[in-house]
Design a protein around this motif. Structure first.
Motif, mmCIF file in Angstrom:
data_model
loop_
_atom_site.group_PDB
_atom_site.id
_atom_site.type_symbol
_atom_site.label_atom_id
_atom_site.label_comp_id
_atom_site.label_asym_id
_atom_site.label_seq_id
_atom_site.Cartn_x
_atom_site.Cartn_y
_atom_site.Cartn_z
ATOM 1 N N ALA A 28 2.261 -30.401 43.275
ATOM 2 C CA ALA A 28 2.857 -31.671 43.701
ATOM 3 C C ALA A 28 3.639 -32.246 42.530
ATOM 4 C CB ALA A 28 1.782 -32.660 44.167
ATOM 5 N N PRO A 29 4.812 -32.810 42.807
ATOM 6 C CA PRO A 29 5.681 -33.264 41.722
ATOM 7 C C PRO A 29 5.333 -34.650 41.205
ATOM 8 C CG PRO A 29 6.750 -33.619 43.833
ATOM 9 C CD PRO A 29 5.449 -32.921 44.125
ATOM 10 N N GLY A 30 5.738 -34.903 39.965
ATOM 11 C CA GLY A 30 5.808 -36.266 39.474
ATOM 12 C C GLY A 30 7.017 -36.943 40.103
ATOM 13 N N ARG A 31 7.298 -38.163 39.680
ATOM 14 C CA ARG A 31 8.418 -38.869 40.277
ATOM 15 C C ARG A 31 9.125 -39.758 39.267
ATOM 16 N NH1 ARG A 31 7.443 -42.977 38.321
ATOM 17 N NH2 ARG A 31 5.977 -44.611 38.897
ATOM 18 N N VAL A 32 10.383 -39.991 39.554
ATOM 19 C CA VAL A 32 11.132 -41.071 38.917
ATOM 20 C C VAL A 32 11.360 -42.121 39.983
ATOM 21 C CG1 VAL A 32 13.500 -41.710 38.286
ATOM 22 C CG2 VAL A 32 12.298 -39.941 36.984
ATOM 23 N N PRO A 48 11.978 -44.105 45.175
ATOM 24 C CA PRO A 48 11.698 -43.056 44.192
ATOM 25 C C PRO A 48 12.261 -41.701 44.636
ATOM 26 C CG PRO A 48 9.822 -43.302 45.615
ATOM 27 C CD PRO A 48 10.859 -44.280 46.117
ATOM 28 N N PHE A 49 12.248 -40.750 43.707
ATOM 29 C CA PHE A 49 12.479 -39.359 44.084
ATOM 30 C C PHE A 49 11.550 -38.470 43.265
ATOM 31 C CE2 PHE A 49 15.622 -40.144 40.725
ATOM 32 C CZ PHE A 49 15.529 -39.020 39.908
ATOM 33 N N ALA A 50 11.143 -37.365 43.873
ATOM 34 C CA ALA A 50 10.285 -36.408 43.179
ATOM 35 C C ALA A 50 11.118 -35.650 42.148
ATOM 36 C CB ALA A 50 9.671 -35.431 44.175
ATOM 37 N N ILE A 51 10.485 -35.276 41.042
ATOM 38 C CA ILE A 51 11.198 -34.579 39.973
ATOM 39 C C ILE A 51 10.714 -33.139 39.846
ATOM 40 C CG2 ILE A 51 11.663 -36.700 38.709
ATOM 41 C CD1 ILE A 51 9.377 -35.956 36.776
ATOM 42 N N ASP A 52 11.502 -32.353 39.134
ATOM 43 C CA ASP A 52 11.207 -30.933 38.976
ATOM 44 C C ASP A 52 10.224 -30.684 37.832
ATOM 45 O OD1 ASP A 52 13.204 -31.884 37.326
ATOM 46 O OD2 ASP A 52 14.385 -30.044 37.368
ATOM 47 N N ARG A 53 9.213 -31.542 37.774
ATOM 48 C CA ARG A 53 8.032 -31.339 36.926
ATOM 49 C C ARG A 53 6.834 -31.653 37.803
ATOM 50 N NH1 ARG A 53 8.697 -32.412 30.641
ATOM 51 N NH2 ARG A 53 10.801 -31.591 30.342
ATOM 52 N N GLY A 128 5.040 -42.725 32.561
ATOM 53 C CA GLY A 128 5.570 -43.485 33.680
ATOM 54 C C GLY A 128 6.206 -42.619 34.750
ATOM 55 N N LEU A 129 5.823 -41.344 34.783
ATOM 56 C CA LEU A 129 6.389 -40.398 35.752
ATOM 57 C C LEU A 129 5.346 -39.924 36.755
ATOM 58 C CD1 LEU A 129 8.576 -38.285 33.278
ATOM 59 C CD2 LEU A 129 9.279 -40.236 34.683
ATOM 60 N N SER A 130 4.241 -40.645 36.842
ATOM 61 C CA SER A 130 3.200 -40.414 37.845
ATOM 62 C C SER A 130 2.506 -39.064 37.705
ATOM 63 C CB SER A 130 3.768 -40.570 39.260
ATOM 64 O OG SER A 130 4.193 -41.884 39.471
ATOM 65 N N ASP A 176 3.805 -44.008 44.244
ATOM 66 C CA ASP A 176 3.734 -42.729 43.539
ATOM 67 C C ASP A 176 3.327 -41.586 44.460
ATOM 68 O OD1 ASP A 176 4.352 -44.282 41.367
ATOM 69 O OD2 ASP A 176 2.322 -44.296 40.547
ATOM 70 N N GLN A 177 2.278 -41.802 45.229
ATOM 71 C CA GLN A 177 1.807 -40.749 46.131
ATOM 72 C C GLN A 177 2.829 -40.475 47.240
ATOM 73 O OE1 GLN A 177 -0.050 -43.409 45.221
ATOM 74 N NE2 GLN A 177 -1.616 -42.480 43.913
ATOM 75 N N SER A 178 3.508 -41.508 47.694
ATOM 76 C CA SER A 178 4.528 -41.321 48.733
ATOM 77 C C SER A 178 5.661 -40.444 48.215
ATOM 78 C CB SER A 178 5.083 -42.670 49.192
ATOM 79 O OG SER A 178 4.081 -43.454 49.815
ATOM 80 N N ALA A 179 6.106 -40.708 46.991
ATOM 81 C CA ALA A 179 7.175 -39.891 46.419
ATOM 82 C C ALA A 179 6.741 -38.441 46.284
ATOM 83 C CB ALA A 179 7.590 -40.456 45.062
ATOM 84 N N SER A 180 5.505 -38.231 45.832
ATOM 85 C CA SER A 180 5.026 -36.871 45.587
ATOM 86 C C SER A 180 4.826 -36.084 46.875
ATOM 87 C CB SER A 180 3.710 -36.927 44.795
ATOM 88 O OG SER A 180 3.324 -35.651 44.350
ATOM 89 N N LEU A 181 4.439 -36.761 47.942
ATOM 90 C CA LEU A 181 4.121 -36.067 49.196
ATOM 91 C C LEU A 181 5.286 -36.014 50.179
ATOM 92 C CD1 LEU A 181 0.576 -37.559 49.578
ATOM 93 C CD2 LEU A 181 1.042 -35.100 49.675
ATOM 94 N N LEU A 182 6.143 -37.027 50.190
ATOM 95 C CA LEU A 182 7.158 -37.141 51.243
ATOM 96 C C LEU A 182 8.542 -36.663 50.817
ATOM 97 C CD1 LEU A 182 6.252 -40.748 52.519
ATOM 98 C CD2 LEU A 182 5.439 -38.554 53.407
ATOM 99 N N ALA A 183 8.716 -36.342 49.555
ATOM 100 C CA ALA A 183 10.056 -36.055 49.039
ATOM 101 C C ALA A 183 10.646 -34.780 49.615
ATOM 102 C CB ALA A 183 10.001 -35.949 47.515
#
Length: 386
Positions: A28-32, A48-53, A128-130, A176-183
């Protein structure tokens, strides 16, 4: 998913730690957070958007009620707990995130037995990237599949939030969880935190020859302590005095009246939330009709509001923002809960080296720890990767 997550390597690390082969690997990704800070727990809007980390977990179910956990953080130590006696006291350090998810799911009546779990994450901790939400969402996604729990993505969001709130002790919202799961790849997640309704919003950064540069100031923050809780309390006080369910219900046009009802500090906290909600809506509108190159002023205004009204910035974040703008960024702001962590800058792709070098030189001149600076792209959400 993040190119820096090697599912084969994570599975091999599991085998080295526990023997045998994992039942699968989930990430699952972190987010910005592009814009919309501290609005989530005020039932407002975020983008937010999920990031490639990402955080990745390799898991194998056991036939007893023992959970064994190991991570790539620090020393190679295995933590072992009996799930029948799982308590807040037994969930410490990094294990509070995966075990918190397990505790919440068991509280929901989902039968979870023992397991072996290996965690590897490429999301910087405290930036700060969740990084915490990435762990929670990877674990929740894994057990939802392994136990055929049948939880929807929105229900998994709430599992992660409960783990964060009730076990870790951080009074965060669902951003944070929404960005990681829904992106989805290439898109932001426009989220209404009151209804949990979400919409994928194209960011179109590549087409516009733009990128998001993250400046991790190395000033670590912790949501479970100090200022974050105080800011949430101020927001709740403001809503109570103004007679609304949440600050989401206060409009920009209602701020003059609010100023007459609130003490000066609470008013500034409220003003940030109200204007930040409007900036999220404005950003969505501008992305739709003018593209990402036109949202810079909104990002910069968001930072000013967080610095002056919400008072969650710090000298390192302010320097990162000011220096990026001085070297060609279209907009910049701190991202995340504040009191440290990261800033983001929206920059022309051709300016990356100039902005990067300018920020590094400015931090060195100020005597600050050298920041970690890297570009991020909008990545897909949590899923099984092996």
């Amino acid at each position: 998913m993040s190119q820096s997550i090697d599912a084969t390597a994570v599975a091999a690390a599991f085998t080295e730690a526990f023997g045998g082969t994992p039942d699968g690997v989930w990430a699952a990704p972190g987010r910005v957070n592009l814009i919309g800070e501290h609005t989530d727990y005020n039932e407002g809007f975020v983008l937010p958007f999920a990031i490639d980390r990402a955080a990745a977990v390799a898991i194998k179910l056991r036939t007893d009620n023992v959970a064994r956990l190991r991570s790539s953080y620090g020393e190679a130590l295995t933590v072992s707990v009996n799930l029948d006696t799982l308590s807040h006291e037994s969930m410490q350090g990094w294990t509070a995130y995966p075990l918190g998810v397990v505790w919440v799911m068991r509280q929901m009546g989902i039968t979870l037995g023992g397991f072996d779990l290996f965690l590897h994450s490429t999301v910087p901790s405290g930036a700060g990237l969740s990084s915490s939400a990435a762990i929670e969402c990877a674990v929740a996604t894994a057990f939802n599949e392994l136990e055929s729990a049948g939880l929807s993505l929105n229900e998994l969001v709430l599992v992660g939030q409960r783990a964060e709130n009730e076990v870790v002790g951080a009074p965060t919202g669902i951003l944070d969880q929404s960005a990681s799961l829904l992106a989805t790849e290439g898109h932001g997640v426009f989220l209404d935190c009151r209804t949990q309704e979400s919409k994928a919003v194209p960011l179109d950064l590549d087409a516009a020859n733009l990128l998001i540069l993250v400046v991790d100031t190395k000033v670590s923050h912790a949501h479970a302590t100090g200022g974050y809780s105080a800011r949430r309390a101020s927001c709740e006080l403001g809503a109570e005095v103004l007679g609304v369910a949440a600050l989401r219900d206060v409009s920009v046009s209602g701020l003059p009246e609010a100023a007459g009802l609130l003490d000066e500090e609470t008013y500034r906290r409220v003003r940030h939330i109200v204007t930040e909600n409007q900036r999220v809506l404005d950003t969505i509108a501008v992305l739709g009709h003018a593209g990402p190159g036109a949202i810079g002023d909104l990002l910069t205004a968001s930072h000013a509001s967080m610095r002056d009204d919400f008072e969650i910035s710090c000298p390192e974040l302010d320097l990162a923002v000011d220096t990026a703008l001085a070297h060609g960024a279209l907009g910049a702001r701190m991202t995340g809960g504040g009191f440290g962590g990261s800033a983001i800058a929206l920059i022309p792709a051709a300016s990356e080296a100039t902005v990067r070098e300018g920020v590094l030189q400015a931090f060195a001149a100020a005597g600050f720890t050298a920041p970690d600076i890297f570009a991020v792209s909008a990545a897909p959400g949590a899923r099984r990767i092996a």
